[in-house]
Design a protein around this motif. Structure first.
Motif: not given
Lengths: 198, 219
Positions: A146, A149-150, A153-154
């Protein structure tokens, strides 16, 4: 055994809930003789060392070479974009340095190389094949995916905003140390009991 | 004690529900992120450290002193980030609820350490201004991080924390939650706009962004 089976199904269902589900995602947990593994058909099966190929062999190679108790191999969209680029994600946010590690590198799609990469790390991107995260519990491996994934994204979105500012290496490793030693101790113990793998 | 037992019970449930809803809306990951509600001018309730929001019970929330957050009682050990909640509450008497989290698109701004221009009028009113600032970078638990957050949120209802996340403050928890949602939405919209600008296209899709990223990385 059945408690661990339930825990595997629960984590697998969480992939969709947290928008992490991609193509051919697998989650497994270490057992005495090998592992229990669940895939897209949502059936938990037991696989022993020496009798595996493909995805199963990848997971067993990791269990055979590391102290991981659980593995998530998933293909969330942003993670897959970074693995497609073959890039290394630097410490772009601080919980990445804590849970995922100070960097997350892309390795070739080869189970030996993946296993080797995970000896001292909790995560790696696989070239063109999403990412693998490991943990002391299923919940930890899941949370690691999780946060990966963050971080992805960043890193990806940051490219249209002038780029991410990277946390310096010393501070990133310090945060990782503190997290592993202290912060998650209570939660890890609770989770191990809940998942039936204490 | 300047509040009633009934009020405290209600606020404990407010924190518990906020935690569960943050998880549900994917505005928080794992045990990360924390919330606080003011009890009176001296005390607040906060979430405990390192525990799952689902397993968390209303009685687990400790009562923390706002002037000196090292003082706490009842419940479990409070989040180490309580100092930031306390400093914002001390600086802003009108604020009664605070949320600190790391939702995806807010995290992008925290990570690039760039101000968010707030374009929509209704959002400007809700968020308290036409730009959302980024607080100075500091390791978790440090004075630098705490001071940076208090400074960056002045005159606003939200700010980014460099390489860390976002901090939202409201008159009540539902307002703080609304601010958190608006922040994530505004950040996402701005990123999409910048993607179109970078690629020269007119319709956004994640694939457009991914292709742009992959081609940049392979240069």
């Amino acid at each position: 055994m059945s408690k661990l089976q339930d825990a595997l199904l629960e984590q697998y269902n969480k992939l969709a809930e947290y928008n992490l589900l991609g193509d051919s995602d697998y989650i497994s947990a270490r057992t005495d003789k090998g592992m229990l593994i669940i895939g897209p058909d949502r059936v938990v099966k037991s696989v022993e060392y020496g009798k595996a190929e493909g995805e199963d062999a990848l997971h067993l190679a990791v269990y055979g070479n590391t102290d991981a108790a659980a593995i998530v191999h998933a293909h969330p969209a942003y993670v897959s974009a970074v693995s497609r680029a073959g890039a290394t994600i630097p410490a772009v946010v601080d919980d990445m340095s804590q849970i995922v590690g100070p960097t997350c590198r892309t390795v070739a799609a080869d189970s030996r190389k993946v296993a080797k990469e995970l000896i001292k790390r909790n995560s790696c991107l696989i070239k063109g094949d999403g990412a693998i995260t490991t943990g002391r519990t299923l919940d930890e491996a899941f949370t690691c995916m999780l946060v990966l994934q963050k971080a992805s994204i960043c890193y990806v979105c940051g490219s249209v905003l002038g780029g991410c500012k990277v946390i310096n290496g010393f501070e990133a490793r310090l945060m990782r140390f503190v997290y592993k030693k202290k912060y998650s101790k209570v939660n890890t113990k609770n989770k191990m009991e809940q998942e039936g793998n204490a | 004690m300047a509040w009633t037992a009934e009020e405290e019970l209600r606020l404990r449930q407010v924190i518990k529900d906020a935690g569960v809803n943050l998880l549900k809306e994917n505005l928080v990951q794992g045990t990360w992120g924390n919330t606080a509600v003011r009890l009176d001018s001296e005390y607040m309730l906060v979430t405990p450290t390192g525990l799952d929001y689902i397993a968390l019970k209303p009685e687990d929330m400790p009562v923390v002193n706002i002037a000196d957050p090292s003082i706490w009682r009842d419940g479990k050990k409070p989040t180490s980030e309580r100092k930031i909640h306390a400093s914002v509450m001390a600086d802003r008497p009108e604020i009664n609820a605070t949320i600190h989290s790391h939702p995806y698109y807010c995290s992008v701004f925290a990570s690039v350490r760039r101000e968010l221009p707030v374009q929509d009028k209704a959002d400007r009113e809700l968020l308290g201004g036409e730009n959302i600032r980024v607080g100075k970078y500091g390791l978790p638990g440090t004075k630098t991080l705490k001071k940076g957050t208090v400074e960056a949120i002045k005159g606003r209802n939200a700010c980014f924390m460099a390489s860390h996340g976002v901090f939202c403050a409201g008159k009540a928890m539902d307002e703080a939650f609304e601010i958190m949602r608006a922040m994530e939405r505004c950040c996402k919209n701005y990123i999409e706009e910048m993607t179109l600008k970078a690629t020269g296209q007119s319709v956004y899709s994640d694939e457009l962004l991914f292709d742009y990223f992959v081609s940049r990385m392979s240069k």
